[in-house]
Design a protein around this motif. Sequence first.
Motif, mmCIF file in Angstrom:
data_model
loop_
_atom_site.group_PDB
_atom_site.id
_atom_site.type_symbol
_atom_site.label_atom_id
_atom_site.label_comp_id
_atom_site.label_asym_id
_atom_site.label_seq_id
_atom_site.Cartn_x
_atom_site.Cartn_y
_atom_site.Cartn_z
ATOM 1 N N ILE A 211 46.581 31.490 52.533
ATOM 2 C CA ILE A 211 45.522 31.224 53.490
ATOM 3 C C ILE A 211 44.927 32.721 54.005
ATOM 4 O O ILE A 211 43.870 32.642 53.602
ATOM 5 N N ALA A 212 45.623 33.614 53.731
ATOM 6 C CA ALA A 212 45.533 34.770 53.649
ATOM 7 C C ALA A 212 43.685 35.661 52.596
ATOM 8 O O ALA A 212 42.989 36.182 53.334
ATOM 9 N N TYR A 213 44.842 35.553 51.685
ATOM 10 C CA TYR A 213 43.517 35.355 50.347
ATOM 11 C C TYR A 213 42.318 34.673 50.241
ATOM 12 O O TYR A 213 41.591 35.078 50.223
ATOM 13 N N GLU A 214 41.987 33.372 50.941
ATOM 14 C CA GLU A 214 41.388 32.537 51.180
ATOM 15 C C GLU A 214 40.580 33.312 51.800
ATOM 16 O O GLU A 214 39.332 33.782 51.893
ATOM 17 N N ALA B 266 37.783 41.049 52.263
ATOM 18 C CA ALA B 266 38.556 42.152 50.817
ATOM 19 C C ALA B 266 37.701 40.542 49.765
ATOM 20 O O ALA B 266 37.295 40.299 49.833
ATOM 21 N N ALA B 267 38.105 41.766 48.718
ATOM 22 C CA ALA B 267 38.205 41.542 47.436
ATOM 23 C C ALA B 267 38.675 41.141 46.327
ATOM 24 O O ALA B 267 40.051 41.795 46.612
ATOM 25 N N PRO B 268 38.962 39.654 45.767
ATOM 26 C CA PRO B 268 39.909 40.336 44.914
ATOM 27 C C PRO B 268 40.686 40.908 44.186
ATOM 28 O O PRO B 268 39.737 41.684 43.386
ATOM 29 N N ALA B 269 41.757 40.983 43.923
ATOM 30 C CA ALA B 269 42.013 42.944 43.137
ATOM 31 C C ALA B 269 41.764 41.968 42.187
ATOM 32 O O ALA B 269 42.358 41.565 41.381
ATOM 33 N N PRO B 270 41.422 43.816 41.292
ATOM 34 C CA PRO B 270 41.670 43.742 39.374
ATOM 35 C C PRO B 270 42.576 43.395 39.376
ATOM 36 O O PRO B 270 43.706 44.052 39.843
ATOM 37 N N LEU C 295 44.844 41.271 39.256
ATOM 38 C CA LEU C 295 46.072 40.819 40.287
ATOM 39 C C LEU C 295 45.674 39.700 41.061
ATOM 40 O O LEU C 295 46.825 39.302 41.926
ATOM 41 N N ALA C 296 44.853 39.115 41.340
ATOM 42 C CA ALA C 296 44.442 38.544 41.905
ATOM 43 C C ALA C 296 44.543 37.065 42.183
ATOM 44 O O ALA C 296 45.083 35.891 42.592
ATOM 45 N N ALA D 84 47.928 37.040 40.620
ATOM 46 C CA ALA D 84 48.711 36.407 42.260
ATOM 47 C C ALA D 84 48.893 36.558 43.606
ATOM 48 O O ALA D 84 49.846 36.611 44.151
ATOM 49 N N LYS D 85 47.399 36.153 44.361
ATOM 50 C CA LYS D 85 47.016 36.803 45.547
ATOM 51 C C LYS D 85 47.288 37.950 46.343
ATOM 52 O O LYS D 85 47.490 37.999 46.810
ATOM 53 N N TRP D 86 46.652 39.234 45.052
ATOM 54 C CA TRP D 86 46.162 40.155 45.773
ATOM 55 C C TRP D 86 44.979 40.186 45.964
ATOM 56 O O TRP D 86 44.059 40.063 46.216
ATOM 57 N N VAL D 87 44.704 41.032 47.293
ATOM 58 C CA VAL D 87 42.761 41.844 48.011
ATOM 59 C C VAL D 87 43.081 42.967 47.582
ATOM 60 O O VAL D 87 44.220 44.130 47.176
ATOM 61 N N HIS D 88 41.865 43.443 47.461
ATOM 62 C CA HIS D 88 41.531 45.470 47.347
ATOM 63 C C HIS D 88 39.980 45.605 48.146
ATOM 64 O O HIS D 88 39.498 44.161 48.482
#
Length: 113
Positions: free
Chosen positions: A52-55, A63-67, A69-70, A72-76
């Motif tokens: 949910i936090a990712y969305e 935040a941007a999707p993490a290069p 690792l996105a 796996a629901k990581w943010v950057h």
Amino acid sequence: MDRAGVGGVCLAFPGVTVDHPFGGDHDAYKVGGKMFAITGAEGGLSFKVSDIAYEVLTETGRAAPAPYLARAKWVHLADPGGWPDDELADHLQTAHALIAAKLTKKARAELGL
């Protein structure tokens, strides 16, 4: 929050170690040998979040999707200094808890979790 501040917050969580798998200019914070946050030489920060936090964070542009690792629901965050320290600390604590929850019961007990 700067790189040192992120380190201070992350290392205060139980069972956390810091490693440098991508070179000395990146800090990877791990619990039970699994990463939950990474800081870079240029000041960026990536960390694990809930689905949910990712969305919410990516759709609102906070935040941007993490290069790499996105999936796996990581943010950057390119500039974590633009975030309130307490809010960022809460996200890091959640990242730690999400990864710690995936460890075996035995590993969590050994780490005091």
